[in-house]
Design an enzyme around this catalytic site. Structure first.
Site, PDB file in Angstrom:
ATOM      1  CE  LYS A 164      -1.605   1.450   3.972  1.00 52.63           C
ATOM      2  NZ  LYS A 164      -0.699   2.228   4.827  1.00 52.63           N
ATOM      3  CG  HIS A 184       1.661  -4.636   8.059  1.00 49.71           C
ATOM      4  ND1 HIS A 184       1.325  -3.397   7.566  1.00 49.71           N
ATOM      5  CD2 HIS A 184       1.815  -4.471   9.388  1.00 49.71           C
ATOM      6  CE1 HIS A 184       1.295  -2.531   8.565  1.00 49.71           C
ATOM      7  NE2 HIS A 184       1.582  -3.146   9.680  1.00 49.71           N
ATOM      8  CE  LYS A 228      -0.079  -5.754  12.893  1.00 52.89           C
ATOM      9  NZ  LYS A 228       1.210  -5.319  13.361  1.00 52.89           N
ATOM     10  CD  GLU A 250       0.329   3.968  13.899  1.00 55.50           C
ATOM     11  OE1 GLU A 250       1.440   3.507  13.670  1.00 55.50           O
ATOM     12  OE2 GLU A 250      -0.318   4.631  13.063  1.00 55.50           O
ATOM     13  CG  ASP A 298      -1.325   5.649   6.742  1.00 54.07           C
ATOM     14  OD1 ASP A 298      -0.735   4.974   5.876  1.00 54.07           O
ATOM     15  OD2 ASP A 298      -0.884   5.806   7.899  1.00 54.07           O
ATOM     16  CG  HIS A 300      -3.747  -1.457   8.207  1.00 59.57           C
ATOM     17  ND1 HIS A 300      -3.206  -2.316   7.288  1.00 59.57           N
ATOM     18  CD2 HIS A 300      -2.829  -0.459   8.354  1.00 59.57           C
ATOM     19  CE1 HIS A 300      -2.008  -1.870   6.913  1.00 59.57           C
ATOM     20  NE2 HIS A 300      -1.773  -0.736   7.535  1.00 59.57           N
ATOM     21  CE  LYS A 354       0.699   7.701  11.518  1.00 54.40           C
ATOM     22  NZ  LYS A 354       1.350   6.390  11.413  1.00 54.40           N
TER      23      LYS A 354
HETATM   24  C1  BG6 Z   1       1.167   1.384   7.917  1.00 53.33           C
HETATM   25  C2  BG6 Z   1       0.844   2.855   7.950  1.00 53.33           C
HETATM   26  O1  BG6 Z   1       0.410   0.730   6.946  1.00 53.33           O
HETATM   27  O2  BG6 Z   1       0.896   0.815   9.186  1.00 53.33           O
HETATM   28  C3  BG6 Z   1       1.613   3.559   9.043  1.00 53.33           C
HETATM   29  O3  BG6 Z   1       1.162   3.427   6.684  1.00 53.33           O
HETATM   30  C4  BG6 Z   1       1.397   2.872  10.369  1.00 53.33           C
HETATM   31  O4  BG6 Z   1       1.237   4.931   9.125  1.00 53.33           O
HETATM   32  C5  BG6 Z   1       1.651   1.362  10.250  1.00 53.33           C
HETATM   33  O5  BG6 Z   1       2.286   3.444  11.312  1.00 53.33           O
HETATM   34  C6  BG6 Z   1       1.250   0.659  11.523  1.00 53.33           C
HETATM   35  O6  BG6 Z   1       1.659  -0.682  11.473  1.00 53.33           O
HETATM   36  P1  BG6 Z   1       1.966  -1.478  12.801  1.00 53.33           P
HETATM   37  O7  BG6 Z   1       2.118  -2.890  12.367  1.00 53.33           O
HETATM   38  O8  BG6 Z   1       3.223  -0.890  13.371  1.00 53.33           O
HETATM   39  O9  BG6 Z   1       0.804  -1.243  13.698  1.00 53.33           O
END
Ligand code: BG6
Length: 492
Positions: free
Chosen positions: A145, A175, A179, A213, A232, A237, A336
């Site tokens: 992505k 991703h 998990k 986050e 994003d 996700h 964030k």
């Molecule tokens: C990414 C986003 O796809 O996922 C990021 O572009 C984000 O902004 C990240 O920080 C979060 O992934 P994880 O696995 O660290 O929660």
């Protein structure tokens, strides 16, 4: 174990490659899941990066793996399989022929082309691969992505890739699906009768899916300011997690059935536009605050641009208009610079239909299932029970805890490792089909348009908090509240 494969990482010296992909391959190697005879080609844009590649990778592995994972002997063996090369993806020069010669020395071998490059050059990269005869029946392309900025740009990118690769060879990565606890959600839902019977609007009051986050822009200001939290994190996700919670049972756990069921959920999302968007969504942007006792700058200060109205936080109330979920709200939230890093799904069941104890036994809390994806991985079910220390009947919540971090203390969950190995073995179950991407954008685009037309700006929240007050209001309107990680029971 997969057959030996060659993986070519375009963007081999980029952030994603050094932070996630090469560490994932090293882990696979150390766990003996990296088939002997496999090779990793890192295509670097700058000649300097290719020349210094191994000197860059070693510290990156040390930084991004756990302290006990990097072992100098294993590194000595692993680096023998790493081949940096110089290649400008956009230019059809002799470097492509060199790559072709390297790979075509073993024409039958499985090839994984990992495009860790901007999507604007996915198309040209695929064309060059085809021009130098690198696309065989055993070739797969993995794309990261963002797959577009909206439905139209996503379609353009997908069409360009499809000129060269058949859909069965395209692996669109999210991703979050790699998990381990996400897959455990599958196991939980589809192998346990007690949940099968209760997984619907009759028994479930509502669902919360939160990804909070603590990081800010992390050097991705240009990309993030264009994208914002909705594009994003939600378009991919959060909607994917929602699909896994809400989908019907697949006939079999295989890529065809799973993706078909996920698509049905996306199609059933109640569209939002105009006034609905104001009613059901909250946008936020962080201002200076503190995290772990340290002062942190606001988004505008981090970005260095005072006029940005990009959202760094979003909360949504979502409905799935189908038989199973009619009128059950799904609350999604991500941001964030929030108070804690946590990804969690909370399934809140309904109250029991009739109370058999009198009031003196204390309040009843409905059952709640918490599926924590990170930072630790567990599944918890809260139930009501008796306080054993009291002679009189006092009820209290108790928790059944499936803590995977304890049970598998040596296991390191690594979404990229699992997804790369899945691509090498042609398992598309955890990758996104083109129509899923299109459907997700079709639902997201009108929200962005309504925000744009409303001329409103995001609500401000202090860095280090759970987001703007308006996000709490969204649930209060429904008589509910967010379960903030680690604070769930205290809030009762
Ligand atoms: C990414 C986003 O796809 O996922 C990021 O572009 C984000 O902004 C990240 O920080 C979060 O992934 P994880 O696995 O660290 O929660």
């Amino acid at each position: 174990m997969a057959d030996p494969f060659d993986i070519v990482i375009f963007g081999g010296c980029g952030d994603l490659a050094l932070r996630k992909l090469v560490p994932a391959l090293y882990r696979a190697f150390r766990e003996e899941k990296f088939p002997s005879g496999s090779r990793v080609f890192a295509a670097c844009h700058n000649p300097g990066d290719a020349a210094d590649y191994l000197a860059k990778v070693a510290p990156a592995l040390q930084e991004h793996l756990a302290a006990d994972e990097f072992c100098p002997e294993a590194w000595d063996q692993f680096k023998e399989l790493l081949f940096p090369l110089v290649l400008d993806v956009s230019v059809a020069d002799e470097q492509w022929q060199s790559l072709s010669a390297l790979l075509n020395s073993e024409p039958e071998k499985v090839r994984v082309f990992y495009l860790a490059i901007p999507p604007t050059i996915f198309g040209v990269c695929c064309q060059h691969l085809a021009q130098v005869d690198l696309v065989t029946a055993n070739s797969r392309v993995v794309v990261e992505k963002p797959l577009g900025y909206d439905a139209v740009s996503a379609d353009t990118i997908n069409t360009e890739i499809a000129r060269v690769f058949d859909e069965s060879c395209i692996y669109r990565i999210d991703h979050y699906l790699g998990k381990e606890t996400v897959q455990n959600l599958f196991a939980l839902r589809f192998t346990n009768l007690i949940f099968e019977q209760l997984w619907d609007a009759k028994s479930i009051d509502h669902v919360q899916i939160s990804i909070s986050e603590t990081v800010g822009l992390e050097g991705r200001a240009g990309f993030y300011n264009e994208a914002g939290a909705l594009r994003d994190m939600v378009q991919n996700h959060l909607l994917q997690l929602l699909c896994l919670v809400a989908m019907e049972s697949p006939n079999k756990v295989n890529f065809k059935s799973i993706r078909a069921e996920k698509l049905k959920v996306l199609e059933a999302l109640r569209p939002m536009s105009g006034e609905d968007v104001n009613k059901h969504t909250v946008r936020g942007q962080y201002v200076p605050g503190s995290y772990s006792g340290e002062l942190v700058p606001g988004y505008i200060e981090e970005l260095g641009s005072p006029d940005s109205t990009t959202e760094t936080f979003v909360a949504l109330r979502v409905y799935i208009d189908n038989w199973r979920w009619a009128r059950t709200p799904f609350y999604l939230r991500t941001g964030k610079r929030m108070k804690k890093r946590c990804a969690e799904i909370v399934i809140q069941f309904k109250d029991v239909s009739h109370r058999v104890y009198d009031d003196s036994a204390g309040p009843l809390a409905p059952n709640r299932l918490i599926i924590r994806l990170q930072p630790d991985e567990f599944i918890q079910l809260t139930l009501m029970s008796k306080n054993l220390e009291r002679l009189d009947m006092q009820l209290q919540p108790a928790t059944l805890n499936l803590n995977f971090s304890d049970t598998y203390s040596h296991f390191r969950s690594d979404a990229y490792k699992r997804l790369i190995l899945d691509a090498a073995t042609a398992n598309q179950s955890l990758f996104i089909r083109r129509d899923e991407v299109e459907q997700a954008w079709a639902w997201i685009d009108p929200i962005i348009e309504a925000w744009h037309n409303s001329k409103s700006t995001p609500h401000l929240y202090r860095a280090g908090t759970w987001g703007p007050d308006e996000s709490d209001e969204l649930l209060k309107e429904d008589g509910r509240h967010w379960f903030n990680s680690g604070e769930g029971l205290e809030q009762e």
